[in-house]
Design an enzyme around this catalytic site. Sequence first.
Site, short mmCIF file in Angstrom:
data_model
loop_
_atom_site.label_atom_id
_atom_site.label_comp_id
_atom_site.label_asym_id
_atom_site.label_seq_id
_atom_site.Cartn_x
_atom_site.Cartn_y
_atom_site.Cartn_z
N SER A 9 19.01 -21.84 -14.87
CA SER A 9 20.12 -21.63 -15.93
C SER A 9 20.87 -23.12 -16.38
CB SER A 9 21.38 -20.67 -15.40
OG SER A 9 20.74 -19.68 -15.02
N SER A 247 26.60 -26.73 -5.32
CA SER A 247 26.68 -26.20 -6.57
C SER A 247 26.50 -27.52 -7.82
CB SER A 247 28.18 -25.86 -6.82
OG SER A 247 28.96 -26.75 -7.19
N LYS A 248 26.58 -27.09 -8.96
CA LYS A 248 26.09 -28.24 -9.92
C LYS A 248 27.47 -29.25 -9.95
CE LYS A 248 22.86 -25.58 -12.70
NZ LYS A 248 22.92 -24.13 -12.48
N ARG A 249 28.41 -28.81 -9.26
CA ARG A 249 29.55 -29.56 -9.07
C ARG A 249 29.41 -30.82 -8.11
NH1 ARG A 249 31.86 -25.07 -10.50
NH2 ARG A 249 31.85 -24.31 -8.30
#
Length: 311
Positions: A9, A247-249
Site C-alpha cells: 500500500s 511504521s512508515k513514519r
Amino acid sequence: MTVGRFAPSPSGRIHLGNILCCLLAWLSARQKGGKVILRIEDLDTARCPLRYAEQMVEDLRWLGLDWDEGPETGGPNGPYFQSQRTALYQDALEKLEALIYPCFCTRAELHAASAPHREDGLTVYAGTCRNLSPAEREKRAKRRSPALRLRVPDKEISLIDGHMGGYAERLERDCGDFLLRRSDGMFAYQLAVVVDDAAMGVTEVVRGADLLSSTPRQLYLYQLLDLTPPEFFHFPLLLAPDGRRLSKRDADVGLDSLRGRVTAEALLGRLAQLAGFHPSGDPSTAAELLEAFSWEKVPQEDIRLPENLFE
Ligand code: GLU
C-alpha cells in the site's frame, strides 16, 4: 505454477518491514520456479497518491526485486492498481447481495456498542444494524449513506498457515459482520484482496503476521464467491529497537535515509540475516539468497531490530 505477489500500500515510503515482505514473497515464489506479480494496493486514493506508488516501484527496482506482471511490465491480469479495479469489486459485491446489509453506525456508535477490542485492534461488530426493518433502513438512508456489511455465520473457519501453522476463528464471535464497503464508497481491503488474488491467479500469499487474523474473513469470502484460496505464509513482524511496530513514519528505517547510506545488497543481506536464513549477514543479491532460503529457518516470533543496523 506458483504465482506469488507483492501487494504494498503506497501510503508512504516503504520501510524495512515492507522490504522484508517483498523479499520473502520473491524468494518463496522464485525458489519454486514461480512468477511474481506486483499489485499496488491504493484503494485509499487520498492516502496513496500516485507519486508514492511510483517511488515504491523505483525502490523495488533499486532493491533488485523483479516482477513478471505489474506496473511498467504490464501483463494479462491488469490493471495492477486497485484504484483501477473497482468494477471487479462491485461485481463481487453484487454476488454477495443476499448476505449484505447497510450499516448506519457512526464511528462513535461502533465504539460504544462493540465488544472489547481484539489484540489486532479490530472491534467485534455488535450487529446493531443487522436486523433493521426495510422501513427503518429507508428512513436512515435519508440521513446518512450507509456502509455495507457481510453477515457472518457462527461457524469456525480455520487454516494451516505455511509458516505459522494452525489458526482458526469463529467469525460471529471473534469478528462479527465485517465491512465490504465503507460509507464513503471505498471498498474494503478484505474484499479487494480476495477478488484480486483470485483474478490474478495468485497461488501463495506472503505477508506480515498482523494479517493472519484477517485470513479467516478472507477464506469465508473465497467460499462465498466460489473461488480457490491461495496458500498463506505469514511471517513475523519487524519491531523497532524499543519494541514498537515499525511504521512508515520511522524515518531512520525508511528508504529515504537508507538509500544514501547502504547498498541494496547490504540491506537485503542484513534483512535475510534477521530473518534467520543468512547467518553471515554479508551483502547479497536476492538471487544469491535463493539457495539458503527456507521457511523453516524463519522464526515465528517478532524480530526486534538492533540499534545500529548498519554499523
Ligand atoms: N496492502 C497490504 C499492506 O501493504 C498487504 C495486503 C496483503 O498482503 O494481503 O499491508
